[in-house]
Design a protein around this motif. Structure first.
Motif, short mmCIF file in Angstrom:
data_model
loop_
_atom_site.label_atom_id
_atom_site.label_comp_id
_atom_site.label_asym_id
_atom_site.label_seq_id
_atom_site.Cartn_x
_atom_site.Cartn_y
_atom_site.Cartn_z
N TYR A 243 -11.70 9.14 4.60
CA TYR A 243 -11.80 9.83 3.32
C TYR A 243 -10.49 9.86 2.54
CZ TYR A 243 -16.10 11.31 5.53
OH TYR A 243 -17.31 11.31 6.18
N GLU A 244 -9.55 9.01 2.86
CA GLU A 244 -8.30 8.93 2.10
C GLU A 244 -8.41 7.82 1.06
OE1 GLU A 244 -4.35 9.81 3.97
OE2 GLU A 244 -5.41 8.98 5.71
N ASN A 245 -7.57 7.93 0.04
CA ASN A 245 -7.44 6.87 -0.94
C ASN A 245 -6.30 5.94 -0.55
OD1 ASN A 245 -9.49 7.68 -2.73
ND2 ASN A 245 -8.15 9.21 -3.62
N ILE B 74 -3.86 3.30 -2.18
CA ILE B 74 -3.37 2.78 -3.45
C ILE B 74 -2.68 1.45 -3.17
CG2 ILE B 74 -1.88 3.17 -5.44
CD1 ILE B 74 -2.22 6.21 -4.86
N LEU C 259 -7.36 1.16 -6.54
CA LEU C 259 -7.61 2.31 -5.69
C LEU C 259 -8.82 2.01 -4.83
CD1 LEU C 259 -6.97 5.34 -5.04
CD2 LEU C 259 -8.68 5.90 -6.77
N HIS D 83 -11.16 3.77 -1.85
CA HIS D 83 -11.46 5.01 -1.14
C HIS D 83 -12.07 4.69 0.22
CE1 HIS D 83 -12.39 9.21 -0.53
NE2 HIS D 83 -13.61 8.85 -0.20
N THR E 15 0.86 -1.18 0.00
CA THR E 15 0.00 0.00 0.00
C THR E 15 0.90 1.24 0.00
OG1 THR E 15 -0.16 -0.08 2.42
CG2 THR E 15 -1.93 -1.12 1.18
N TYR F 98 -3.87 5.25 7.69
CA TYR F 98 -4.82 6.12 7.01
C TYR F 98 -5.86 6.61 8.01
CZ TYR F 98 -2.96 3.82 2.87
OH TYR F 98 -2.13 3.32 1.91
#
Length: 102
Positions: A20-22, A24, A69, A71, A12, A17
């Motif tokens: 509301y973060e992405n 990856i 991705l 979210h 990742t 995190y």
């Protein structure tokens, strides 16, 4: 017919995190140590409780890489989220990331 073991590595973009973060997620697939193009991968993410919250099908590029991705909504559950990648031959890779509520 010769069997080439498939290895899956998951990474990742961060280890922690908040809402509301992405996220990856990068999956690297190799057969006998060589990047494997065209591998079909199933990617799953689970909350700390074990509830599955993400399910995606990916295919690796010519470098053996597939990217997804995810979210994050405002987390109702803080803790360690698990990531699994499964290849069609039954090989599996594991990873995790932490989520903190605001």
């Amino acid at each position: 017919m010769q069997y080439y073991p498939v290895s899956l590595s998951i990474r990742t973009d961060k280890s922690q995190y908040t809402g509301y973060e992405n996220v990856i997620i990068t999956v690297f697939v190799a057969k006998d140590g060589v990047p494997s193009k065209g591998e079909r991968i199933r990617l799953l993410i689970f909350q700390p409780s074990g509830k599955r919250i993400f399910n995606s099908r990916l295919t690796t590029d010519s470098f053996g890489v597939a990217v997804a991705l995810f979210h994050l909504q405002k987390p109702k559950v803080s803790g360690n989220y698990s990531v699994e990648a499964h290849s069609t031959d039954g090989s599996m890779g594991l990873s995790s990331f932490l989520v903190f509520s605001d």
